[in-house]
Scaffold this motif. Structure first.
Motif, short mmCIF file in Angstrom:
data_model
loop_
_atom_site.label_atom_id
_atom_site.label_comp_id
_atom_site.label_asym_id
_atom_site.label_seq_id
_atom_site.Cartn_x
_atom_site.Cartn_y
_atom_site.Cartn_z
N ARG A 123 0.84 -1.20 0.00
CA ARG A 123 0.00 0.00 0.00
C ARG A 123 0.88 1.26 0.00
O ARG A 123 1.85 1.35 0.73
N GLY A 124 0.52 2.22 -0.85
CA GLY A 124 1.24 3.48 -0.92
C GLY A 124 2.44 3.48 -1.85
O GLY A 124 3.09 4.50 -2.03
N LYS A 125 2.73 2.32 -2.45
CA LYS A 125 3.88 2.23 -3.36
C LYS A 125 3.41 2.25 -4.82
O LYS A 125 2.30 1.82 -5.13
N VAL A 126 4.27 2.73 -5.68
CA VAL A 126 4.09 2.57 -7.12
C VAL A 126 4.58 1.16 -7.43
O VAL A 126 5.66 0.76 -6.97
N LEU A 127 3.79 0.40 -8.16
CA LEU A 127 4.12 -1.00 -8.44
C LEU A 127 4.20 -1.25 -9.94
O LEU A 127 3.40 -0.70 -10.71
N LEU A 128 5.15 -2.09 -10.32
CA LEU A 128 5.24 -2.59 -11.68
C LEU A 128 5.06 -4.10 -11.61
O LEU A 128 5.91 -4.80 -11.06
N ILE A 129 3.95 -4.59 -12.12
CA ILE A 129 3.62 -6.02 -12.08
C ILE A 129 3.91 -6.61 -13.45
O ILE A 129 3.44 -6.09 -14.47
N VAL A 130 4.69 -7.71 -13.46
CA VAL A 130 5.17 -8.30 -14.71
C VAL A 130 5.04 -9.81 -14.67
O VAL A 130 5.43 -10.44 -13.68
N ASN A 131 4.50 -10.40 -15.74
CA ASN A 131 4.54 -11.86 -15.84
C ASN A 131 5.86 -12.24 -16.52
O ASN A 131 6.22 -11.70 -17.55
N LEU A 190 5.69 8.58 -9.01
CA LEU A 190 6.38 8.78 -7.72
C LEU A 190 6.25 10.24 -7.26
O LEU A 190 6.28 10.51 -6.05
N ALA A 191 6.11 11.16 -8.20
CA ALA A 191 6.00 12.58 -7.86
C ALA A 191 4.59 12.93 -7.35
O ALA A 191 4.42 13.99 -6.73
N GLU A 192 3.62 12.06 -7.61
CA GLU A 192 2.26 12.32 -7.12
C GLU A 192 2.22 12.15 -5.61
O GLU A 192 2.94 11.32 -5.05
N PRO A 193 1.38 12.92 -4.93
CA PRO A 193 1.30 12.77 -3.47
C PRO A 193 0.75 11.39 -3.10
O PRO A 193 -0.07 10.83 -3.82
N ALA A 194 1.23 10.89 -1.99
CA ALA A 194 0.73 9.60 -1.50
C ALA A 194 -0.73 9.77 -1.08
O ALA A 194 -1.11 10.83 -0.57
N PRO A 195 -1.54 8.74 -1.31
CA PRO A 195 -2.95 8.84 -0.93
C PRO A 195 -3.11 8.90 0.59
O PRO A 195 -2.26 8.40 1.33
#
Length: 166
Positions: A23-31, A159-164
């Motif tokens: 939660r609160g992280k930018v994620l890159l999900i890859v198969n 990443l520059a966007e404010p955290a929710p």
């Protein structure tokens, strides 16, 4: 609101992992797959992990054997391959299906949130990538041919966007 935090996946070590822990992280999900023409992308994914990990970013790898049987190994073999070939430090999960009737619920959600070319939901090949915002929503889907380093601008923007708010 629909978000990634509603899902759980099994780690490569066989333990359940609630995705809410990201939660609160930018994620890159890859198969992923270890015997694919795109397998060298592991190096680029690891470089992204190292570059942005201190900024609330993680790559999440989901091995899949549905495309040309290019991930034939068991969990131990996959872990060994990722460590010895690419020094992968990002979370890797148990092998899953990413399309079809047995597709993991996470991938059913990802593909419905961001369909691919011409609106098709199905994952077409290994190393399809989904970039998620800090609030757990899907920002963008990338083709297997998109190299990890090509995602830097989008990652940095998220990443520059404010955290929710919690």
């Amino acid at each position: 609101m629909s978000h990634v935090y509603q899902f759980e996946a099994e780690s490569l070590a066989g333990r359940p992992v609630p995705l809410s822990q990201f939660r609160g992280k930018v994620l890159l999900i890859v198969n992923t797959a270890s015997e694919c023409g795109f397998t060298p992308q592991y190096a680029g994914l690891q470089a992204l992990q190292e570059t942005y990990a201190g900024q609330d970013f993680d790559v999440l790898g989901f091995p899949c054997n549905q495309f040309g049987k290019q991930e034939p190994g068991d969990a131990e073999q996959i872990a060994q391959f990722c460590d010895t070939r690419f020094r992968v430090s990002f979370p890797m999960f148990a092998k899953i299906d990413v399309k079809g009737p047995a597709a993991h619920p996470l991938y059913r959600w990802l593909t419905s949130e961001k369909p691919g070319v011409l609106g098709t939901e199905a994952i077409k090949w290994n190393f399809t990538k989904f970039l998620l915002r800090r609030d757990g929503s899907v920002f963008k889907r990338y083709a297997p041919t998109t190299k990890p380093e090509e995602l830097k601008r989008d990652i940095e923007a998220l990443l520059a966007e404010p955290a929710p708010a919690a």
